[in-house]
Design a protein around this motif. Sequence first.
Motif, PDB file in Angstrom:
ATOM      1  N   ILE A   5     -23.309-119.402 -61.867  1.00  0.00           N
ATOM      2  CA  ILE A   5     -23.268-119.189 -63.307  1.00  0.00           C
ATOM      3  C   ILE A   5     -24.006-117.884 -63.577  1.00  0.00           C
ATOM      4  O   ILE A   5     -25.137-117.705 -63.113  1.00  0.00           O
ATOM      5  N   PRO A   6     -23.379-116.964 -64.322  1.00  0.00           N
ATOM      6  CA  PRO A   6     -24.065-115.698 -64.571  1.00  0.00           C
ATOM      7  C   PRO A   6     -25.332-115.899 -65.394  1.00  0.00           C
ATOM      8  O   PRO A   6     -25.367-116.734 -66.295  1.00  0.00           O
ATOM      9  N   SER A   7     -26.351-115.149 -65.048  1.00  0.00           N
ATOM     10  CA  SER A   7     -27.596-115.179 -65.814  1.00  0.00           C
ATOM     11  C   SER A   7     -27.362-114.476 -67.148  1.00  0.00           C
ATOM     12  O   SER A   7     -26.317-113.837 -67.364  1.00  0.00           O
ATOM     13  N   ALA A   8     -28.332-114.554 -68.028  1.00  0.00           N
ATOM     14  CA  ALA A   8     -28.224-113.873 -69.321  1.00  0.00           C
ATOM     15  C   ALA A   8     -28.060-112.367 -69.121  1.00  0.00           C
ATOM     16  O   ALA A   8     -27.253-111.717 -69.808  1.00  0.00           O
ATOM     17  N   LEU A   9     -28.781-111.792 -68.167  1.00  0.00           N
ATOM     18  CA  LEU A   9     -28.666-110.362 -67.897  1.00  0.00           C
ATOM     19  C   LEU A   9     -27.273-110.018 -67.375  1.00  0.00           C
ATOM     20  O   LEU A   9     -26.649-109.049 -67.819  1.00  0.00           O
ATOM     21  N   GLU A  10     -26.771-110.809 -66.435  1.00  0.00           N
ATOM     22  CA  GLU A  10     -25.438-110.555 -65.890  1.00  0.00           C
ATOM     23  C   GLU A  10     -24.375-110.685 -66.981  1.00  0.00           C
ATOM     24  O   GLU A  10     -23.446-109.874 -67.050  1.00  0.00           O
ATOM     25  N   GLY A  48     -29.772-113.866 -56.942  1.00  0.00           N
ATOM     26  CA  GLY A  48     -29.766-113.337 -55.593  1.00  0.00           C
ATOM     27  C   GLY A  48     -29.056-111.996 -55.465  1.00  0.00           C
ATOM     28  O   GLY A  48     -28.720-111.558 -54.375  1.00  0.00           O
ATOM     29  N   GLY A  49     -28.804-111.348 -56.609  1.00  0.00           N
ATOM     30  CA  GLY A  49     -28.152-110.042 -56.599  1.00  0.00           C
ATOM     31  C   GLY A  49     -26.656-110.086 -56.336  1.00  0.00           C
ATOM     32  O   GLY A  49     -26.027-109.058 -56.108  1.00  0.00           O
ATOM     33  N   LEU A  50     -26.066-111.279 -56.395  1.00  0.00           N
ATOM     34  CA  LEU A  50     -24.646-111.434 -56.052  1.00  0.00           C
ATOM     35  C   LEU A  50     -23.731-110.582 -56.923  1.00  0.00           C
ATOM     36  O   LEU A  50     -22.889-109.837 -56.416  1.00  0.00           O
ATOM     37  N   PHE A  51     -23.891-110.662 -58.239  1.00  0.00           N
ATOM     38  CA  PHE A  51     -23.002-109.913 -59.125  1.00  0.00           C
ATOM     39  C   PHE A  51     -23.231-108.409 -58.982  1.00  0.00           C
ATOM     40  O   PHE A  51     -22.284-107.620 -58.993  1.00  0.00           O
ATOM     41  N   ALA A  52     -24.474-108.000 -58.798  1.00  0.00           N
ATOM     42  CA  ALA A  52     -24.765-106.576 -58.579  1.00  0.00           C
ATOM     43  C   ALA A  52     -24.076-106.079 -57.315  1.00  0.00           C
ATOM     44  O   ALA A  52     -23.517-104.976 -57.290  1.00  0.00           O
ATOM     45  N   ARG A  53     -24.068-106.906 -56.259  1.00  0.00           N
ATOM     46  CA  ARG A  53     -23.393-106.511 -55.011  1.00  0.00           C
ATOM     47  C   ARG A  53     -21.884-106.429 -55.214  1.00  0.00           C
ATOM     48  O   ARG A  53     -21.227-105.539 -54.668  1.00  0.00           O
ATOM     49  N   VAL A  54     -21.337-107.357 -55.991  1.00  0.00           N
ATOM     50  CA  VAL A  54     -19.894-107.309 -56.268  1.00  0.00           C
ATOM     51  C   VAL A  54     -19.548-106.015 -56.994  1.00  0.00           C
ATOM     52  O   VAL A  54     -18.593-105.319 -56.630  1.00  0.00           O
ATOM     53  N   LEU A  55     -20.336-105.667 -58.011  1.00  0.00           N
ATOM     54  CA  LEU A  55     -20.073-104.420 -58.737  1.00  0.00           C
ATOM     55  C   LEU A  55     -20.262-103.206 -57.843  1.00  0.00           C
ATOM     56  O   LEU A  55     -19.471-102.253 -57.896  1.00  0.00           O
ATOM     57  N   ASP A  56     -21.284-103.241 -56.994  1.00  0.00           N
ATOM     58  CA  ASP A  56     -21.525-102.129 -56.071  1.00  0.00           C
ATOM     59  C   ASP A  56     -20.367-101.989 -55.077  1.00  0.00           C
ATOM     60  O   ASP A  56     -19.918-100.874 -54.797  1.00  0.00           O
ATOM     61  N   ASP A  57     -19.880-103.101 -54.556  1.00  0.00           N
ATOM     62  CA  ASP A  57     -18.734-103.059 -53.641  1.00  0.00           C
ATOM     63  C   ASP A  57     -17.476-102.558 -54.356  1.00  0.00           C
ATOM     64  O   ASP A  57     -16.657-101.858 -53.763  1.00  0.00           O
ATOM     65  N   LEU A  58     -17.359-102.913 -55.613  1.00  0.00           N
ATOM     66  CA  LEU A  58     -16.220-102.455 -56.402  1.00  0.00           C
ATOM     67  C   LEU A  58     -16.223-100.937 -56.564  1.00  0.00           C
ATOM     68  O   LEU A  58     -15.173-100.292 -56.574  1.00  0.00           O
ATOM     69  N   LEU A  59     -17.410-100.351 -56.630  1.00  0.00           N
ATOM     70  CA  LEU A  59     -17.517 -98.891 -56.754  1.00  0.00           C
ATOM     71  C   LEU A  59     -16.882 -98.176 -55.562  1.00  0.00           C
ATOM     72  O   LEU A  59     -16.281 -97.118 -55.727  1.00  0.00           O
ATOM     73  N   VAL A  60     -17.033 -98.743 -54.382  1.00  0.00           N
ATOM     74  CA  VAL A  60     -16.445 -98.134 -53.182  1.00  0.00           C
ATOM     75  C   VAL A  60     -14.932 -98.004 -53.360  1.00  0.00           C
ATOM     76  O   VAL A  60     -14.330 -96.985 -53.026  1.00  0.00           O
ATOM     77  N   ILE A  61     -14.329 -99.028 -53.933  1.00  0.00           N
ATOM     78  CA  ILE A  61     -12.877 -99.010 -54.152  1.00  0.00           C
ATOM     79  C   ILE A  61     -12.518 -98.046 -55.271  1.00  0.00           C
ATOM     80  O   ILE A  61     -11.605 -97.228 -55.141  1.00  0.00           O
ATOM     81  N   LEU A  62     -13.240 -98.141 -56.387  1.00  0.00           N
ATOM     82  CA  LEU A  62     -12.912 -97.311 -57.544  1.00  0.00           C
ATOM     83  C   LEU A  62     -13.166 -95.826 -57.294  1.00  0.00           C
ATOM     84  O   LEU A  62     -12.547 -94.976 -57.932  1.00  0.00           O
ATOM     85  N   ASP A  63     -14.071 -95.512 -56.374  1.00  0.00           N
ATOM     86  CA  ASP A  63     -14.375 -94.115 -56.059  1.00  0.00           C
ATOM     87  C   ASP A  63     -13.403 -93.484 -55.068  1.00  0.00           C
ATOM     88  O   ASP A  63     -13.393 -92.266 -54.906  1.00  0.00           O
ATOM     89  N   ASP A  64     -12.614 -94.276 -54.403  1.00  0.00           N
ATOM     90  CA  ASP A  64     -11.705 -93.759 -53.385  1.00  0.00           C
ATOM     91  C   ASP A  64     -10.286 -93.672 -53.953  1.00  0.00           C
ATOM     92  O   ASP A  64      -9.640 -94.697 -54.157  1.00  0.00           O
ATOM     93  N   GLY A  91     -31.214-123.446 -71.648  1.00  0.00           N
ATOM     94  CA  GLY A  91     -32.234-124.053 -70.803  1.00  0.00           C
ATOM     95  C   GLY A  91     -31.882-124.133 -69.332  1.00  0.00           C
ATOM     96  O   GLY A  91     -32.660-124.593 -68.534  1.00  0.00           O
ATOM     97  N   ALA A  92     -30.673-123.699 -68.966  1.00  0.00           N
ATOM     98  CA  ALA A  92     -30.254-123.771 -67.561  1.00  0.00           C
ATOM     99  C   ALA A  92     -30.819-122.587 -66.795  1.00  0.00           C
ATOM    100  O   ALA A  92     -30.831-121.474 -67.282  1.00  0.00           O
ATOM    101  N   ALA A  93     -31.261-122.857 -65.626  1.00  0.00           N
ATOM    102  CA  ALA A  93     -31.736-121.784 -64.749  1.00  0.00           C
ATOM    103  C   ALA A  93     -30.542-121.227 -63.985  1.00  0.00           C
ATOM    104  O   ALA A  93     -29.650-121.973 -63.617  1.00  0.00           O
ATOM    105  N   PRO A  94     -30.503-119.913 -63.777  1.00  0.00           N
ATOM    106  CA  PRO A  94     -29.394-119.351 -62.993  1.00  0.00           C
ATOM    107  C   PRO A  94     -29.446-119.861 -61.568  1.00  0.00           C
ATOM    108  O   PRO A  94     -30.514-120.177 -61.044  1.00  0.00           O
ATOM    109  N   HIS A  95     -28.281-119.942 -60.958  1.00  0.00           N
ATOM    110  CA  HIS A  95     -28.191-120.398 -59.583  1.00  0.00           C
ATOM    111  C   HIS A  95     -28.568-119.277 -58.638  1.00  0.00           C
ATOM    112  O   HIS A  95     -28.152-118.150 -58.799  1.00  0.00           O
TER     113      HIS A  95
END
Length: 99
Positions: A5-10, A48-64, A91-95
């Motif tokens: 579940i995405p956190s509030a920041l995500e 655990g940085g999962l969404f940030a890693r997904v976006l970072d990996d997406l940059l590799v594709i979008l930049d090429d 009140g839910a904590a992010p996973h």
Amino acid sequence: MATWIPSALEAQVVQRLLVSTSDDGMLTSPRVRAALRDGGAAMAYENGGLFARVLDDLLVILDDPRLVEIDVVDAAAELVGAVASFTVPTGAAPHTPSA
């Protein structure tokens, strides 16, 4: 397997991505980079940085230019839309995925 579940920041970062694509519907590397900057260093720790890693990996594709095809960009936009469709229950904590 636990549900992510995405956190509030995500969720906020996803909303910024959606707003940035509202005119032309294109998810571009400058827009993803801006969203990552907006999320700041905290993005690396949210869920655990999962969404940030997904976006970072997406940059590799979008930049090429060899890898960017309309289907890939559409799939990336669908991913962002899917994340946006999640809501964080009050009140839910992010996973935090286990390693």
